[in-house]
Motif scaffolding. Structure first.
Motif, PDB file in Angstrom:
ATOM      1  N   PRO A 144       0.803  -1.237   0.000  1.00 10.09           N
ATOM      2  CA  PRO A 144       0.000   0.000   0.000  1.00 10.09           C
ATOM      3  C   PRO A 144       0.834   1.286   0.000  1.00 10.09           C
ATOM      4  CG  PRO A 144      -0.754  -1.476   1.750  1.00 10.09           C
ATOM      5  CD  PRO A 144       0.453  -2.103   1.157  1.00 10.09           C
ATOM      6  N   VAL A 145       1.871   1.329   0.804  1.00  3.10           N
ATOM      7  CA  VAL A 145       2.684   2.544   0.878  1.00  3.10           C
ATOM      8  C   VAL A 145       3.433   2.774  -0.447  1.00  3.10           C
ATOM      9  CG1 VAL A 145       4.639   3.628   2.072  1.00  3.10           C
ATOM     10  CG2 VAL A 145       2.829   2.515   3.394  1.00  3.10           C
ATOM     11  N   GLY A 147       3.180   5.964  -2.896  1.00  2.00           N
ATOM     12  CA  GLY A 147       4.334   6.692  -3.442  1.00  2.00           C
ATOM     13  C   GLY A 147       4.145   6.996  -4.922  1.00  2.00           C
ATOM     14  N   ARG A 194       1.763   9.865  -5.361  1.00  2.00           N
ATOM     15  CA  ARG A 194       2.392  11.177  -5.108  1.00  2.00           C
ATOM     16  C   ARG A 194       3.257  11.612  -6.282  1.00  2.00           C
ATOM     17  NH1 ARG A 194       3.229   9.244  -0.133  1.00  2.00           N
ATOM     18  NH2 ARG A 194       5.456   8.954  -0.418  1.00  2.00           N
ATOM     19  N   ARG A 195       3.886  10.642  -6.927  1.00  7.68           N
ATOM     20  CA  ARG A 195       4.737  10.965  -8.076  1.00  7.68           C
ATOM     21  C   ARG A 195       3.918  11.152  -9.350  1.00  7.68           C
ATOM     22  NH1 ARG A 195      10.025   9.291  -6.450  1.00  7.68           N
ATOM     23  NH2 ARG A 195       9.806   7.942  -4.642  1.00  7.68           N
ATOM     24  N   VAL A 197       2.678   8.640 -11.173  1.00 11.55           N
ATOM     25  CA  VAL A 197       3.034   7.645 -12.196  1.00 11.55           C
ATOM     26  C   VAL A 197       2.279   6.343 -11.962  1.00 11.55           C
ATOM     27  CG1 VAL A 197       5.325   8.612 -12.604  1.00 11.55           C
ATOM     28  CG2 VAL A 197       5.060   6.779 -10.931  1.00 11.55           C
ATOM     29  N   LYS A 198       2.238   5.533 -13.007  1.00 16.73           N
ATOM     30  CA  LYS A 198       1.567   4.237 -12.947  1.00 16.73           C
ATOM     31  C   LYS A 198       2.612   3.130 -12.862  1.00 16.73           C
ATOM     32  CE  LYS A 198      -2.920   5.052 -13.618  1.00 16.73           C
ATOM     33  NZ  LYS A 198      -3.936   4.546 -12.688  1.00 16.73           N
ATOM     34  N   ALA A 223       4.911   0.508 -14.095  1.00 14.54           N
ATOM     35  CA  ALA A 223       5.516   0.495 -15.431  1.00 14.54           C
ATOM     36  C   ALA A 223       5.169  -0.771 -16.211  1.00 14.54           C
ATOM     37  CB  ALA A 223       7.041   0.638 -15.308  1.00 14.54           C
ATOM     38  N   ARG A 224       5.207  -1.928 -15.552  1.00 19.32           N
ATOM     39  CA  ARG A 224       4.985  -3.200 -16.252  1.00 19.32           C
ATOM     40  C   ARG A 224       3.952  -4.042 -15.499  1.00 19.32           C
ATOM     41  NH1 ARG A 224       7.002  -0.597 -19.351  1.00 19.32           N
ATOM     42  NH2 ARG A 224       9.040  -0.726 -20.388  1.00 19.32           N
ATOM     43  N   GLU A 257       8.262  -0.093  -4.537  1.00 20.41           N
ATOM     44  CA  GLU A 257       7.955   1.104  -5.322  1.00 20.41           C
ATOM     45  C   GLU A 257       8.928   1.258  -6.497  1.00 20.41           C
ATOM     46  OE1 GLU A 257       7.529   4.674  -2.950  1.00 20.41           O
ATOM     47  OE2 GLU A 257       7.404   5.942  -4.728  1.00 20.41           O
ATOM     48  N   MET A 258      10.201   0.934  -6.260  1.00 19.67           N
ATOM     49  CA  MET A 258      11.178   1.007  -7.360  1.00 19.67           C
ATOM     50  C   MET A 258      10.767   0.086  -8.506  1.00 19.67           C
ATOM     51  SD  MET A 258      14.811   0.782  -5.346  1.00 19.67           S
ATOM     52  CE  MET A 258      14.904   1.506  -3.706  1.00 19.67           C
ATOM     53  N   ALA A 302       7.807   1.369 -10.381  1.00 16.75           N
ATOM     54  CA  ALA A 302       8.082   2.534 -11.218  1.00 16.75           C
ATOM     55  C   ALA A 302       9.004   2.230 -12.389  1.00 16.75           C
ATOM     56  CB  ALA A 302       8.681   3.653 -10.363  1.00 16.75           C
ATOM     57  N   SER A 303       9.829   1.189 -12.267  1.00 19.02           N
ATOM     58  CA  SER A 303      10.866   0.999 -13.294  1.00 19.02           C
ATOM     59  C   SER A 303      11.089  -0.445 -13.731  1.00 19.02           C
ATOM     60  CB  SER A 303      12.197   1.535 -12.764  1.00 19.02           C
ATOM     61  OG  SER A 303      12.679   0.691 -11.740  1.00 19.02           O
ATOM     62  N   GLN A 304      10.440  -1.409 -13.060  1.00 20.28           N
ATOM     63  CA  GLN A 304      10.687  -2.847 -13.262  1.00 20.28           C
ATOM     64  C   GLN A 304      12.135  -3.232 -12.910  1.00 20.28           C
ATOM     65  OE1 GLN A 304       7.939  -4.514 -13.619  1.00 20.28           O
ATOM     66  NE2 GLN A 304       9.007  -6.451 -13.439  1.00 20.28           N
TER      67      GLN A 304
END
Lengths: 467, 198
Positions: free
Chosen positions: A38-39, A43, A46-47, A49-50, A52-53, A150-151, A154-156
């Motif tokens: 959830p956190v 994040g 707040r950014r 963004v969706k 990524a993959r 979260e990383m 955001a980026s896979q």
């Protein structure tokens, strides 16, 4: 110099290396659950963004679900909100979610392999330390924190220092009544609860090769309990047979081509490991823990060790553990009265565990004073157990099946062992209060758990069941 | 976005001379039901800090009025067990900025670094000296200098250096956030995907 299995998989996923030793590692599969995501979703919001993959991400709620009456709304409000928010997050980001009660639902480390999503050579992460389970397929799989979830969202990718390598070889044939759980509890008792820290383990040797896929998952699952980042086993025919035909595995010619690639996943004969241990299967008997970390395990016929040779904080911690368990040095483990038995968790919640337990208790009766919670790892395990008639065998012996979830392994839902009570548990952690505030956990395999459930005390399954 | 910066700190410390402190002790599972990151400090070491009647346990160091400060000092293998980042959040939220131990579990160490909480690994010998300094004088000051990677017992001048990987050091000193970094290299990640995952 040759490469280890771990190096082969890791190196193939390095997008780039940074100064200071960290790598940007590409992640093939991201498993998520309701507690550590959830956190991370917050994040992203707040950014702005969706994920990524989303197609590389799979969700299943498991840590905080009830294991009875799953068709009803979840009674506890905070838990219900956490579950609803999880499903909502998955929907918003287009992530598949095996929702509570649906046929593919279950504990994340059980359903991934079951559906054929987990495959050899992959990198797999999840915000859960028992992600090491998937290493049984020759995948590099490890637990991460929520910032890292979260990383990956955001980026896979993830930023990780490359761990050192360790090989643990177990030679020979295991004895009667010795399960995969006993093998890994033995290993941890030998190298301690921190012996693997900083390392990625490869389990090897005849004993490991002889294990079924489900047994291999039990072994790799507990790699984290000796502090290792993960554990893995080179894929072989056992692996390929398990993966073949599963829902999400490659099919037909694709499968054959995949197997050709997977066959390259082994440690080269001249590969060097940073650390090596070798054990003999003949030294392993059914195991039980007596203390408050998974390294405090002994053979079932053993006695509670003494603090001789310990000093300083080692001695303080040892005393604290025995005091918590209310055990004294020198006492035999066999014959100690127990109150609860828990069969389940990502360690021992698969169909083979339920078969083992059910066939053992067949024709016996549960001890009257024992409360037993039998929690399948997934809907598929539950359905299979019923299809095989295990539920009937269990019912005759005085047991019933609950519904899938992490349950009393971490006691986040209502399945809590009361303070002061002894629980023989097939889960992975015997930490203070892990199964409920004040609960006393004795880790063991399904056969020791079955023997305890029948006799109401710690007992040697080889004797109780004439193995 | 950014994480809390860490540069330099001079403070007292709270001793926790227990080994293998696992994340279930740091924050028990029943407190993980929140969907937002706040208030975890209230339940830090819940079952060691409070008895069954929710009365503070007087002997537990966090309840001992002699001890305070931004540094938590613990025996080896701190943070083992579950990967729950709530453990790092709880320690930070309670007010600690540094954890000193002779040995950290891997996942906890990463989680701490990702949240501006500095894990300092020292030798067993130096750890015992830190414990001794607090025992001799609970008001003993310690200085943590991240730029120079040193931990100093101010009263005696005893000093040790500690390791931290260069990337994470820069992140802490500047408050850089890994997610920002990873999103900034998206073209490289996509190039990797087309080369390897097609």
């Amino acid at each position: 110099m040759g490469k280890t299995l771990f190096d082969k998989v890791w190196d193939a996923h390095v997008v780039k290396s940074l100064d200071g030793g960290r790598s940007v590692l590409y992640i093939d599969r991201h498993y998520i659950h309701e507690v550590t995501s959830p956190v991370a979703f917050g994040g992203l919001k707040r950014r702005g963004v969706k994920v990524a993959r989303p197609q590389n991400t799979t969700g299943t709620p498991d840590h905080n679900v009830p294991t009875i009456n799953q068709h009803l709304p979840v009674a506890e409000e905070q838990s219900r909100r956490q579950l609803e928010s999880f499903e909502q997050n998955c929907r918003e980001h287009g992530i598949e979610c095996f929702t509570l009660g649906s046929p593919r639902h279950g504990v994340v480390h059980i359903v991934g392999p079951e559906q054929g999503i987990t495959q050899p050579g992959m990198t797999i992460v999840c915000g859960d330390s028992h992600t090491s389970t998937h290493g049984a397929f020759g995948a590099v799989a490890f637990g991460i924190g929520t910032s890292e979830v979260e990383m990956v969202f955001a980026s896979q990718c993830i930023l990780q220092p490359k761990p050192k390598t360790m090989r643990i070889t177990v030679n020979g044939k295991r004895g009667k009544g010795v399960t995969a759980k006993d093998i890994i509890l033995y290993i941890i008792s030998q190298i301690s609860a921190s012996g693997g820290t900083g390392h990625f383990i490869e389990f090897a040797g005849e004993t490991i090769r002889d294990l079924s896929m489900e047994e291999r998952m039990t072994v790799c699952n507990m790699s984290i309990e000796c502090g290792a980042r993960g554990g893995m086993i080179a894929p072989d025919e056992t692996t390929f047979r398990y993966v073949c035909g599963r829902n999400r595995a490659p099919q037909g010619d694709d499968f054959d081509r995949a197997v050709e690639r997977w066959k390259e996943l082994y440690s080269d004969p001249d590969a060097q490991f940073d650390k090596e241990y070798t054990f003999d299967a003949a030294d392993i008997e059914p195991m039980i823990t007596y203390g408050t970390n998974p390294g405090m395990g002994i053979g079932i016929t053993g006695r509670v060790p003494s603090e001789e040779g310990l000093s300083g904080s080692d001695r303080i911690s040892f005393r604290k553990a025995l005091e918590y368990m209310d055990f004294k040095s020198g006492e035999p483990m066999i014959g100690k009265k127990i109150d609860y038995v828990f069969l389940g968790s990502c360690t021992n919640g698969r169909i083979e565990d339920f078969r083992q337990f059910a066939w053992a208790v067949r024709g016996h009766k549960k001890a009257d004073h024992v409360t037993a919670w039998l929690v399948p790892g997934s809907k598929a395990v539950e359905a299979q157990a019923r299809a095989e008639g295990l539920d009937k065998i269990l019912a005759e012996a005085g047991f019933e099946l609950r519904q899938p979830g992490c349950s009393a392994c971490l006691a986040m839902n209502a399945d809590k062992i009361p303070a002061g009570k002894y629980s023989v548990s097939t889960s992975n952690r015997n930490f203070e209060g892990r199964q409920g505030p004040g609960a006393r956990t004795l880790l063991a395999g399904p056969l020791v758990a079955a023997a305890a459930a029948i006799t109401g005390m710690i007992a040697d399954p080889r004797e109780v069941f004439n193995l | 976005m950014s994480i809390p910066k860490f540069i330099k700190l001079t403070t007292t410390a709270v001793p926790l001379p227990i080994e293998n402190v696992d994340t279930d002790q740091i924050i028990p599972a029943r407190f993980l039901k929140a969907v937002e990151r706040k208030g975890f400090g209230d339940n830090l070491f819940r079952d060691w800090r409070y008895d069954e009647q929710n009365v503070p346990v007087a002997t537990f160091p966090l309840n001992d009025p002699r001890f305070s400060g931004d540094i938590l000092v613990a025996a080896k293998n701190f943070g083992c067990g579950s990967s729950r980042e709530h453990a790092a959040w709880a320690i930070f939220d309670y007010g600690f900025r540094v954890v000193v131990s002779s040995f950290f579990a891997d996942i906890f160490k990463n989680n701490a670094l990702n949240n501006g909480l500095l894990p300092i690994q020292v030798s067993e010998d130096f750890l015992q000296r830190v414990f001794a300094a607090i025992e001799a004088d609970p008001a003993a000051q310690f200085e943590v200098d991240l730029q120079n990677q040193t931990l100093t017992i101010v009263s005696t001048g005893e000093q040790t250096s500690f390791e931290i990987d260069g990337y994470k050091k820069e992140c802490l000193l500047n408050g850089y956030d890994d997610v920002d970094y990873l999103m900034s290299i998206r073209p490289e990640i996509e190039a990797y995907e087309s080369a390897h995952r097609a």
